[in-house]
Design a protein around this motif. Sequence first.
Motif, short mmCIF file in Angstrom:
data_model
loop_
_atom_site.label_atom_id
_atom_site.label_comp_id
_atom_site.label_asym_id
_atom_site.label_seq_id
_atom_site.Cartn_x
_atom_site.Cartn_y
_atom_site.Cartn_z
N VAL A 121 0.86 -1.20 0.00
CA VAL A 121 0.00 0.00 0.00
C VAL A 121 0.89 1.24 0.00
O VAL A 121 0.71 2.17 -0.79
CB VAL A 121 -0.95 0.02 1.23
CG1 VAL A 121 -1.69 1.36 1.32
CG2 VAL A 121 -1.95 -1.12 1.16
N PHE A 157 1.17 4.17 -2.95
CA PHE A 157 0.91 5.61 -2.80
C PHE A 157 2.17 6.43 -3.08
O PHE A 157 2.07 7.55 -3.61
CB PHE A 157 0.28 5.92 -1.44
CG PHE A 157 -1.20 5.58 -1.44
CD1 PHE A 157 -2.10 6.37 -2.13
CD2 PHE A 157 -1.67 4.45 -0.80
CE1 PHE A 157 -3.45 6.05 -2.18
CE2 PHE A 157 -3.02 4.12 -0.83
CZ PHE A 157 -3.92 4.93 -1.53
N ALA A 171 -3.72 9.35 7.68
CA ALA A 171 -3.64 8.99 6.26
C ALA A 171 -3.91 10.23 5.41
O ALA A 171 -4.70 10.21 4.48
CB ALA A 171 -4.60 7.86 5.92
N THR A 172 -3.24 11.31 5.77
CA THR A 172 -3.52 12.64 5.21
C THR A 172 -3.17 12.75 3.73
O THR A 172 -3.68 13.62 3.03
CB THR A 172 -2.75 13.71 6.03
OG1 THR A 172 -3.25 15.00 5.73
CG2 THR A 172 -1.25 13.67 5.76
N ASP A 210 0.92 10.40 7.73
CA ASP A 210 0.79 9.41 6.65
C ASP A 210 2.06 8.58 6.62
O ASP A 210 3.12 9.05 7.04
CB ASP A 210 0.61 10.11 5.29
CG ASP A 210 -0.01 9.22 4.24
OD1 ASP A 210 -1.19 9.42 3.91
OD2 ASP A 210 0.67 8.29 3.75
N PHE A 211 1.97 7.34 6.13
CA PHE A 211 3.21 6.55 6.05
C PHE A 211 3.91 6.67 4.70
O PHE A 211 5.01 6.17 4.54
CB PHE A 211 3.06 5.12 6.53
CG PHE A 211 2.20 4.17 5.70
CD1 PHE A 211 1.68 4.51 4.46
CD2 PHE A 211 1.93 2.90 6.21
CE1 PHE A 211 0.92 3.63 3.74
CE2 PHE A 211 1.16 2.00 5.49
CZ PHE A 211 0.65 2.37 4.25
N GLY A 256 3.93 8.63 9.78
CA GLY A 256 3.46 7.76 10.86
C GLY A 256 2.53 6.70 10.31
O GLY A 256 1.87 6.92 9.29
N ASN A 257 2.53 5.56 10.99
CA ASN A 257 1.64 4.47 10.58
C ASN A 257 0.34 4.58 11.37
O ASN A 257 0.35 4.65 12.60
CB ASN A 257 2.33 3.13 10.86
CG ASN A 257 1.58 1.97 10.23
OD1 ASN A 257 0.36 2.02 10.06
ND2 ASN A 257 2.30 0.93 9.88
N ALA A 258 -0.78 4.56 10.65
CA ALA A 258 -2.09 4.69 11.29
C ALA A 258 -2.36 3.54 12.28
O ALA A 258 -3.19 3.68 13.17
CB ALA A 258 -3.18 4.70 10.22
N LEU A 259 -1.66 2.43 12.10
CA LEU A 259 -1.92 1.27 12.98
C LEU A 259 -1.10 1.34 14.26
O LEU A 259 -1.27 0.51 15.16
CB LEU A 259 -1.64 -0.04 12.23
CG LEU A 259 -2.36 -0.21 10.89
CD1 LEU A 259 -2.17 -1.62 10.36
CD2 LEU A 259 -3.85 0.09 11.02
N PHE A 269 -10.72 8.90 2.87
CA PHE A 269 -10.36 7.92 1.84
C PHE A 269 -9.12 7.12 2.21
O PHE A 269 -8.35 6.69 1.33
CB PHE A 269 -10.15 8.62 0.47
CG PHE A 269 -11.27 9.56 0.11
CD1 PHE A 269 -12.54 9.06 -0.09
CD2 PHE A 269 -11.05 10.93 0.00
CE1 PHE A 269 -13.59 9.93 -0.42
CE2 PHE A 269 -12.10 11.79 -0.31
CZ PHE A 269 -13.36 11.29 -0.52
N ASN A 322 -7.81 1.54 3.20
CA ASN A 322 -6.48 0.97 2.92
C ASN A 322 -5.82 0.35 4.15
O ASN A 322 -4.75 -0.25 4.02
CB ASN A 322 -5.56 2.06 2.37
CG ASN A 322 -6.11 2.71 1.13
OD1 ASN A 322 -6.21 2.07 0.09
ND2 ASN A 322 -6.53 3.96 1.24
C1 LIG Z 1 -6.52 7.48 -1.01
S1 LIG Z 1 -5.28 8.30 -0.10
C2 LIG Z 1 -6.16 9.52 0.80
C3 LIG Z 1 -5.37 10.74 1.09
C4 LIG Z 1 -6.10 11.90 1.74
N1 LIG Z 1 -6.56 11.60 3.06
C5 LIG Z 1 -7.24 12.40 0.90
O1 LIG Z 1 -8.32 12.59 1.47
O2 LIG Z 1 -7.07 12.61 -0.30
C6 LIG Z 1 -4.93 7.12 1.16
C7 LIG Z 1 -3.72 7.49 2.01
O3 LIG Z 1 -3.69 6.59 3.11
C8 LIG Z 1 -2.33 6.35 3.43
N2 LIG Z 1 -2.28 5.14 4.26
C9 LIG Z 1 -2.82 3.93 3.99
N3 LIG Z 1 -2.58 3.07 5.00
C10 LIG Z 1 -1.88 3.77 5.92
C11 LIG Z 1 -1.33 3.43 7.18
N4 LIG Z 1 -1.45 2.21 7.69
N5 LIG Z 1 -0.68 4.40 7.86
C12 LIG Z 1 -0.53 5.65 7.35
N6 LIG Z 1 -1.01 6.03 6.15
C13 LIG Z 1 -1.69 5.09 5.45
C14 LIG Z 1 -1.66 6.24 2.07
O4 LIG Z 1 -0.26 6.42 2.14
C15 LIG Z 1 -2.38 7.36 1.31
O5 LIG Z 1 -1.67 8.57 1.38
#
Ligand SMILES: C[S@@+](CC[C@H](N)C(=O)[O-])C[C@H]1O[C@@H](n2cnc3c(N)ncnc32)[C@H](O)[C@@H]1O
Length: 229
Positions: A13, A17, A59-60, A80-81, A101-104, A120, A124
């Motif tokens: 993932v 991205f 997940a910005t 965001d990671f 940062g990792n959301a988990l 969004f 993921n």
């Molecule tokens: C579809 S994009 C959405 C970006 C933004 N929030 C927006 O509204 O457009 C999904 C984002 O989630 C991030 N993401 C997915 N899993 C993640 C995780 N476990 N930790 C941090 N970021 C994560 C991805 O890197 C990506 O930037």
Amino acid sequence: MAATPGVLEEGQVRAMFDRIAGVYDLLNSVMTAGLHHRWRARAVDLAAVGPGSRVLDVATGTGDLAIELARRGCEVVGSDFSEEMLVHARAKAPQLRFEQGNALALPYGDDEFDAATVGFGARNFSDLDRGLSEMARVVRPGGRVVILEITTPTRPPLSTFYRVWFDRVVPALGRLTGQSQAYSYLPASVRRFPGPAELAATMERAGLERIRWILTAGGIIALHVGEVR
Ligand SMILES: C[S@@+](CC[C@H](N)C(=O)[O-])C[C@H]1O[C@@H](n2cnc3c(N)ncnc32)[C@H](O)[C@@H]1O
């Protein structure tokens, strides 16, 4: 590639991205006809925050939701990671705080924020329960967690249009930009994501209460909100 359509390992993932960061904003605007800004504004309304509120946008990505929060006077951290997505976020809003940062396993203390949002992104998470529990953990009791996500409309004519759009047009746009894997993953990930009631149940398990949701854009977009117990 994923064994199950719409499911990728965390590393995949992040790599995906990182790869699409340069075309993400453009494709977002094309695929939603610019409506995503309106949905983000509604998400911020639901967070019930204002000047001085501390808000974490999980997940910005390229930062649009964080930027909307800052426009309302909030003190925002975008996390965001994907370092590449953050490069674009920082270029758009150098005055904001964007951190990897990792959301988990969010690198923040308990109750540090007045609210947390995710746009969004929840779709993921490789472990949705854990991601939502982390968001609840870093928000103070009574503060809100807001989830903005694409959902699958169940009623025609939108459900028919949606199938054509997501199964044909979105992957074609992905191919045009050389990112066909990512834009085939997108519809598959939406399809496997829990529906509104099931997502609300997941939020409750994560420590949220007073959960409600709004469906908009003909049932394509779901906005969920809950308060930390
Ligand atoms: C579809 S994009 C959405 C970006 C933004 N929030 C927006 O509204 O457009 C999904 C984002 O989630 C991030 N993401 C997915 N899993 C993640 C995780 N476990 N930790 C941090 N970021 C994560 C991805 O890197 C990506 O930037």
